[in-house]
Design an enzyme around this catalytic site. Structure first.
Site, PDB file in Angstrom:
ATOM      1  N   ARG A 148       0.811  -1.220   0.000  1.00 52.80           N
ATOM      2  CA  ARG A 148       0.000   0.000   0.000  1.00 52.80           C
ATOM      3  C   ARG A 148       0.846   1.272   0.000  1.00 52.80           C
ATOM      4  NH1 ARG A 148      -2.253   0.431   6.248  1.00 52.80           N
ATOM      5  NH2 ARG A 148      -0.270  -0.099   7.207  1.00 52.80           N
ATOM      6  N   THR A 162       9.565 -20.869  16.403  1.00 53.18           N
ATOM      7  CA  THR A 162       9.218 -19.542  16.917  1.00 53.18           C
ATOM      8  C   THR A 162       9.656 -19.395  18.370  1.00 53.18           C
ATOM      9  OG1 THR A 162       7.297 -19.678  15.456  1.00 53.18           O
ATOM     10  CG2 THR A 162       7.369 -17.847  16.946  1.00 53.18           C
ATOM     11  N   ASP A 209       6.299 -25.145  13.616  1.00 56.42           N
ATOM     12  CA  ASP A 209       6.258 -23.691  13.705  1.00 56.42           C
ATOM     13  C   ASP A 209       6.441 -23.240  15.159  1.00 56.42           C
ATOM     14  OD1 ASP A 209       6.043 -21.163  12.715  1.00 56.42           O
ATOM     15  OD2 ASP A 209       3.942 -21.297  12.136  1.00 56.42           O
ATOM     16  N   GLY A 268       3.608 -22.832   8.162  1.00 59.35           N
ATOM     17  CA  GLY A 268       4.776 -23.638   8.498  1.00 59.35           C
ATOM     18  C   GLY A 268       5.887 -22.804   9.104  1.00 59.35           C
ATOM     19  N   ALA A 283      11.092 -15.671   6.606  1.00 61.38           N
ATOM     20  CA  ALA A 283      11.182 -15.107   5.259  1.00 61.38           C
ATOM     21  C   ALA A 283      12.637 -14.927   4.829  1.00 61.38           C
ATOM     22  CB  ALA A 283      10.463 -13.760   5.229  1.00 61.38           C
ATOM     23  N   SER A 328      12.520 -14.668  15.218  1.00 65.50           N
ATOM     24  CA  SER A 328      11.087 -14.461  15.427  1.00 65.50           C
ATOM     25  C   SER A 328      10.819 -13.172  16.180  1.00 65.50           C
ATOM     26  CB  SER A 328      10.511 -15.640  16.212  1.00 65.50           C
ATOM     27  OG  SER A 328       9.325 -15.250  16.869  1.00 65.50           O
ATOM     28  N   LYS A 349       0.812 -20.611  18.000  1.00 67.23           N
ATOM     29  CA  LYS A 349       2.232 -20.644  18.351  1.00 67.23           C
ATOM     30  C   LYS A 349       2.773 -19.264  18.714  1.00 67.23           C
ATOM     31  CE  LYS A 349       3.673 -18.856  14.322  1.00 67.23           C
ATOM     32  NZ  LYS A 349       4.724 -17.895  13.987  1.00 67.23           N
ATOM     33  N   GLU A 404       2.652 -10.536  15.770  1.00 66.17           N
ATOM     34  CA  GLU A 404       1.277 -11.060  15.735  1.00 66.17           C
ATOM     35  C   GLU A 404       0.841 -11.597  17.095  1.00 66.17           C
ATOM     36  OE1 GLU A 404      -1.160 -10.982  13.731  1.00 66.17           O
ATOM     37  OE2 GLU A 404      -0.588 -11.264  11.636  1.00 66.17           O
TER      38      GLU A 404
END
Lengths: 338, 338
Positions: B36, B252, B248, B140, B144, B258, B195, B285
């Site tokens: 955006r 994490t 995951d 999973g 990145a 993470s 998670k 998150e």
């Protein structure tokens, strides 16, 4: 019915045996700690510290240090805390002694499977001299250094006899060491043995700088293989999903405290196994474990692609990079099938 | 039947959206990457690099960078790669556009549960505009940065329609990114959402220097709570024991890549949540997830002692040390019961 456990014999004065002695002495048990090295045992008494295997930890008063098996006095429980490859010989030497036969329970603290027989450690104990006695297992994600320093820890006692399990649980627990119990002895022992080779593989991946995503994939597949194999060998799936399975697996795969993990990292960086074994005074259980587990899987006809690759690295000079590449690249029919 | 996926739209140019664009462009898909922020998208085109969210990774030629939703051209698949709290608004804005309705599948790459509705991300997509289209999940243990750098990674595609799942699997896979598939969409989404709070707790334990034994106990109980809660919500236990669940979870909980883990570490060290959120340009998150998962558990009547403590730290100013102490010390009826 066995009374509360008030006195214990701990056989093996490595880091875990010493940490257990420290914890149980602090909660008021009469503790005899035996180690075969007379010089080391004398030093423990003089220094109040196990400088070789648990440096920096002040041992509480009252522990009796002993290097003569024959000199030990009767106690309610005997903890066998030696590398898995030495357990049978020690039971054969000590198991018939009066204090050993008078104990209410023998507790295996060794994680491994016997190479020649494929037996679990409590099976070895029974066969080699503890036939008539209750046998139990103490296991879980328990770095000795942390337990000895009073850091919060959860452990597992496995015993088929619930009354014995409850007493053991009470004997080992202290404010920072919480002890759970299960009747699934086979599951507890297979989980403890299997996590060591998988920790070697995770260490190799780290030493090869393969990244956290690859290690996560390896750990996930390790758990799936542990459950598949362990259930065939008589363990319950839920046990492998608990502290003695996945809990011990992840901490061994990710913690730099773990000798198996560190050995794997060094192998991944290109160091030679023979050199690493020569340089270390401590036993990385994963090396003999891998061989005995590989043989056990072959005998049982269980497909264990991870163990096979780890075996190839340790015993057939397969380069770790190639083994890991083959593991991460191979076709998998569906997730969970390995 | 849907044909092979040859063109994709990726909505969201954060680290994961950019990494996915890079991978799929390298395997010959026509890729449109939308973000955006017009300035950022222009910079991506000029620099061949996402310096804000994926610095140091050279993007392949051929990606179209776009900041106008209306300017996107039809493609076979649309990947929604935005924080879970923004997904509904984006679907409401873009879901009715011709390219969105013409796509063969919408793929959610967001891990979370909607606070107001308790819905999973694919449920939000369906309700907000994708009603008639196949919806899938890509999830999973996938940092990145590592995927973008070509490090071996395993991911999971979840879709009820197997033919669509197979095509998605083929579209996302490349030599270093292996993609497994499952029909258990609910399990994949609940695992991915759950998670994050647990990684916050593991991070707090690390920040408080509680040690590896304590973190292993926490991770084990996190997995047990994930399975107990997730199965009530419609997921299959085996999914939580696979890459999208335990895989995951462990990466994490243990990886410093993470954001949730790092945020937990900072909280454990005594930093204030408000300060940490202000200082960070990326969304952890776990913070909104904890609230929506806490509410969902309350609505479903599921006992979630871990989530409750994490909620208390984030939203009720309970000191992390106190929350972790309460978690590690509380009486547990049996292992696995939480």
């Amino acid at each position: 019915v066995m009374a509360a456990i008030e006195s214990v014999i701990i056989l093996g004065a490595g880091s875990w045996g010493t940490a257990l002695a420290s914890v149980m002495a602090q909660t008021g048990k009469r503790v005899q700690l035996w180690g075969r090295d007379a010089g080391l045992m004398r030093a423990l008494g003089e220094d109040g510290e196990n400088r070789r295997y648990l440096p920096g930890v002040r041992l509480p008063e009252g522990i009796l240090f002993e290097s003569e098996l024959e000199a030990l006095q009767a106690a309610d429980a005997v903890f066998w805390v030696v590398p898995s490859g030495y357990l049978r010989a020690l039971v054969e030497r000590a198991g018939a002694l009066p204090w050993a036969q008078a104990a209410g329970v023998w507790v295996s603290c060794s994680k491994g499977i016997e190479l020649s027989s494929g037996m679990r450690m409590t099976e070895v104990m029974r066969e080699a001299g503890g036939g008539g006695l209750p046998c139990a297992v103490l296991t879980g994600p328990n770095h000795a250094e942390e337990v000895a320093r009073g850091l919060a820890t959860a452990a597992v006692v496995a015993c088929e006899d619930e009354a014995v399990a409850i007493r053991l649980q009470a004997a080992v627990s202290c404010p920072w060491l919480r002890c759970y119990r299960t009747a699934d002895v086979a599951g507890a022992e297979w989980g403890g043995a299997l996590k060591n080779p998988y920790a070697l593989a995770a260490g190799m991946a780290k030493g090869l700088s393969l990244g956290d995503n690859a290690i996560a994939a390896l750990v996930t597949r390790s758990l799936a293989e542990m459950v598949r194999f362990g259930v065939v060998m008589g363990g319950r799936a839920e046990t492998f999903y608990g502290l003695s399975g996945v809990g011990d697996l992840v901490t061994t795969c990710y913690s730099s405290h773990s000798r198996n993990h560190r050995l794997g990292v060094a192998l991944g960086r290109g160091e030679k196994l023979a050199d690493l074994l020569r340089a270390s005074s401590m036993v990385a259980e994963g090396v003999p474990n891998t061989k005995s587990l590989y043989e056990a899987a072959r005998r049982a006809g269980v497909r264990v692609p991870l163990l096979n690759e780890i075996f190839a690295v340790l015993y057939e000079e397969k380069p770790p990079a190639l083994a890991l590449r083959d593991l991460l690249a191979r076709d998998v029919r569906a997730e969970g099938e390995g």
